[in-house]
Design a protein around this motif. Structure first.
Motif, short mmCIF file in Angstrom:
data_model
loop_
_atom_site.label_atom_id
_atom_site.label_comp_id
_atom_site.label_asym_id
_atom_site.label_seq_id
_atom_site.Cartn_x
_atom_site.Cartn_y
_atom_site.Cartn_z
N ARG A 119 -19.96 3.66 101.57
CA ARG A 119 -21.13 2.81 101.78
C ARG A 119 -21.21 1.67 100.78
NH1 ARG A 119 -23.45 7.80 103.13
NH2 ARG A 119 -24.20 8.09 101.01
N ALA A 120 -20.89 1.96 99.52
CA ALA A 120 -20.98 0.91 98.50
C ALA A 120 -20.05 -0.25 98.83
CB ALA A 120 -20.64 1.48 97.13
N ASP A 132 -16.40 7.45 102.65
CA ASP A 132 -17.54 8.22 102.13
C ASP A 132 -17.23 9.72 102.24
OD1 ASP A 132 -20.12 8.27 101.04
OD2 ASP A 132 -20.93 8.86 102.98
N GLU A 170 -23.60 7.36 94.76
CA GLU A 170 -23.53 5.90 94.84
C GLU A 170 -22.98 5.30 93.56
OE1 GLU A 170 -24.20 2.05 96.60
OE2 GLU A 170 -24.11 4.08 97.42
N ARG A 190 -19.37 3.22 93.02
CA ARG A 190 -19.29 1.87 92.45
C ARG A 190 -18.32 1.83 91.27
NH1 ARG A 190 -25.21 -0.42 91.46
NH2 ARG A 190 -23.96 -2.25 90.85
N SER A 229 -18.79 -0.90 102.14
CA SER A 229 -19.16 -1.51 103.42
C SER A 229 -20.42 -2.37 103.28
CB SER A 229 -19.37 -0.43 104.48
OG SER A 229 -20.40 0.46 104.10
N ASP A 230 -21.27 -2.06 102.31
CA ASP A 230 -22.49 -2.86 102.09
C ASP A 230 -22.23 -4.10 101.24
OD1 ASP A 230 -23.86 -0.98 103.52
OD2 ASP A 230 -24.75 0.01 101.78
N CYS A 231 -21.03 -4.21 100.66
CA CYS A 231 -20.73 -5.33 99.78
C CYS A 231 -20.50 -6.60 100.62
CB CYS A 231 -19.48 -5.03 98.95
SG CYS A 231 -18.90 -6.41 97.93
N VAL A 232 -21.26 -7.64 100.34
CA VAL A 232 -21.11 -8.92 101.05
C VAL A 232 -20.12 -9.78 100.28
CG1 VAL A 232 -22.28 -10.99 101.86
CG2 VAL A 232 -23.46 -8.76 101.92
#
Length: 597
Positions: free
Chosen positions: A585-586, A535, A547, A551, A588-591
């Motif tokens: 963040r985009a 980031d 953001e 992406r 680390s937040d990806c599952v």
């Protein structure tokens, strides 16, 4: 009439090629966009009814233009009435060269400033602002129809940068020079002040095709829109691209909305899609689809769609151990999985991160070669005359390269004519024959080129020192090349000055590619390894679209891979007084069900 079989194009591609109207084509990654564009151009060329009709194709790079032209020629279609190139080349060829006499700043002659000379000029103008940490790289700018905009993401520097640029523009005017952005600005001014120019062009162009439309700038849309409006439907439009890959926003590129495009061109425009991805495995597609901003439909359809891809994400690696980890992954993919080195790419957000990494990988993996745009010992400045000649000097005569070298020879003859050198006695074949006859023992790249240029122009009977523009380009080419070599040698690439290294520039990729995310867009590899996904880097800390930009960058990274994808958000990169960089963040937040390697 040019035809094809259903083994060459799928139904989506065929329908786009034969569509009679104006098309905005959204193409997902790996969907055969370039093939579709190539067949569309070939189809339109085969339907021309007059020798005074042309098909015009606008590409993002000169390399893309060369590739598409050669593909069309391989299809057996005559390209005599095809014009293909970048928007800058289009504006020069069709607007500025024939009509520049009507522009006050161009009427008494002009030249395109060499990229190295431009860099040196801006560096000198930045010198008084060193205390503000303003460098040449901060001075990137682009034009819109309203004037120029700054590319620097740091607002606090803008006032000083504008003062620098005003001085820069003034010096260019005094020297009667223009740079690439001024090419667009002058082309716009001419089309606005003399609407007849657009009218004349619209009578010549049956179809205008635009590749990578998501990277097109507002001023470029406006220039092309003027031609299309003047045609009142007689000149058709075919635009193709992927809005998810619009990562050049800081330079003014953006994917135009359909409604805005219809207003701008005054044309009825139909939308179509290419949704079948022939590049990546279903697992790779599943990963990068997490970053699909525009909800594009993507269906795995290639031979590797069922490949058991490795997709890994390492958030625990320390910066100090990063080279070891990347080296281990490279060896694993080559030694264990059988991937060829030229099918591996190492990515980072900025060249700043790649210089040290490349040097350390070369030391860690001495058995492998590394290739990358940042490792080229001279600028790919297509407007520099000696770059054009260097292409012939550094490539071997062979049947596979004959068409390309024949075209390059034509560009050299045309450039000589523009410089005022008589060329009535010179043909492309004669020029190639003279080039092929030169034999030198020099093993140093720059020494070889100096000797080659001297022998060639002795054969041609042209005295370089008597032609001002050739002399200026010559000095700029060698000064730029020497500076690049010195920089790369300081970074540990000791062989960069060798002739063998020079000749690799125009050969097919033979080593592991090292590139930025922006530099690799449009390419594809079996394996992609990306690091510094942090980031403040992905996206840049001053990016106003944070953001969304992140992406899109991650979408581009993931969609370059066919089989395996390895990602790093390493620890230990300092942000000065602000501590250390954290993972994007985009990402680390990806599952996602990542593999552990």
């Amino acid at each position: 009439m040019f035809t094809w079989t259903d083994r060459e194009l799928n139904a989506e591609q065929s329908e786009a090629v034969v569509a009679p109207g104006n098309i905005l084509l959204t193409a997902c990654p790996g969907s055969g966009k370039t093939r579709t564009l190539t067949y569309k151009i070939a189809y339109e060329l085969s339907r021309l009814e007059s020798d005074r009709q042309f098909v015009v194709a606008i590409t993002y790079t000169n390399r893309a233009a060369d590739e598409i032209r050669e593909r069309i020629q391989d299809l057996g279609v005559d390209t005599a009435r095809l014009w293909i190139g970048t928007i800058h080349a289009f504006c020069l060829e069709w607007i500025i060269k024939p009509y520049g006499i009507y522009a006050p700043d161009l009427a008494n002659g002009y030249s395109i400033v060499d990229l190295h000379a431009r860099e040196r000029l801006l560096e000198a103008l930045c010198e008084p602002y060193r205390h503000e940490r303003i460098t040449f790289y901060d001075c990137e700018y682009y034009y819109t129809s309203e004037g120029y905009r700054l590319g620097c993401p740091s607002p606090g520097k803008h006032a000083s940068i504008r003062r620098i640029l005003e001085s820069y523009f003034g010096i260019l005017r005094e020297r009667r020079q223009i740079d690439f952005e001024l090419i667009l600005w002058h082309a716009l001014q001419l089309t606005e002040q003399f609407p007849a120019i657009s009218g004349l062009l619209s009578k010549l162009f049956v179809c205008v095709l635009v590749d990578e439309y998501q990277d097109t700038k507002q001023i470029q849309y406006v220039i092309l829109g003027a031609v299309l409006r003047a045609g009142q439907g007689a000149t058709r439009l075919f635009m193709v691209g992927d809005p998810n890959q619009a990562i050049y926003g800081s330079l003014g590129g953006y994917p135009i909305e359909l409604g805005d495009l219809r207003v701008l061109t005054e044309l009825p425009i139909e939308t179509r899609t290419l949704s079948l991805n022939y590049r990546s495995s279903a697992r790779i597609i599943d990963f990068f689809n997490h970053f699909n901003v525009h909800d594009t439909v993507i269906v795995a359809a290639g031979e590797d769609r069922l490949y058991p891809s490795l997709v890994s994400y390492d958030r625990e690696c320390q910066k100090t151990g990063l080279v070891h980890e990347i080296g281990t992954l490279i060896r694993h993919n080559i030694d264990t999985l059988g991937v060829r080195p030229e099918q591996i790419c190492v990515l980072a957000p900025q060249w700043l991160h790649l210089a040290s990494m490349t040097r350390q990988l070369v030391a860690t993996l001495p058995d492998y070669q590394f290739d990358g745009p940042g490792m080229v010992p001279f600028a790919r400045d297509i407007e520099n005359f000696w770059y054009k000649v260097a292409r012939l000097a550094l490539t071997e005569p062979s049947p596979a390269l004959f068409i390309r070298r024949h075209r390059w020879a034509g560009e050299i003859i045309s450039a000589l004519q523009d410089a005022g050198v008589p060329t009535q006695h010179l043909s492309r074949r004669m020029l190639l024959r003279d080039c092929n006859a030169i034999a030198l023992e020099e093993q140093g790249g720059l020494a070889y080129l100096r000797g080659f240029f001297e022998q060639l122009f002795d054969r041609l009977g042209i005295v370089i020192s008597n032609v001002a523009s050739l002399r200026e380009h010559y000095n700029a080419f060698f000064a730029s090349s020497a500076a690049r070599i010195e920089k790369l040698e300081a970074e540990g690439l000791t062989e960069v000055g060798d002739l063998a290294f020079f000749k690799r520039i125009f050969q097919n990729r033979s080593g592991i590619t090292v590139s930025t995310i922006h530099g690799v867009k449009g390419a594809e590899f079996d394996v992609v390894i990306a690091y510094a996904l942090l980031d403040g880097m992905v996206p840049h800390f001053n990016d106003p679209h944070g953001e969304v930009s992140a992406r899109k960058l991650l979408y581009v990274v993931g969609s370059r891979a066919r089989k395996n994808l390895h990602l790093f958000s390493e620890h230990g990169r300092s942000r000065g007084w602000r501590g250390h960089y954290e993972p994007t963040r985009a990402l680390s937040d990806c599952v996602f069900d990542y593999d552990v390697i």
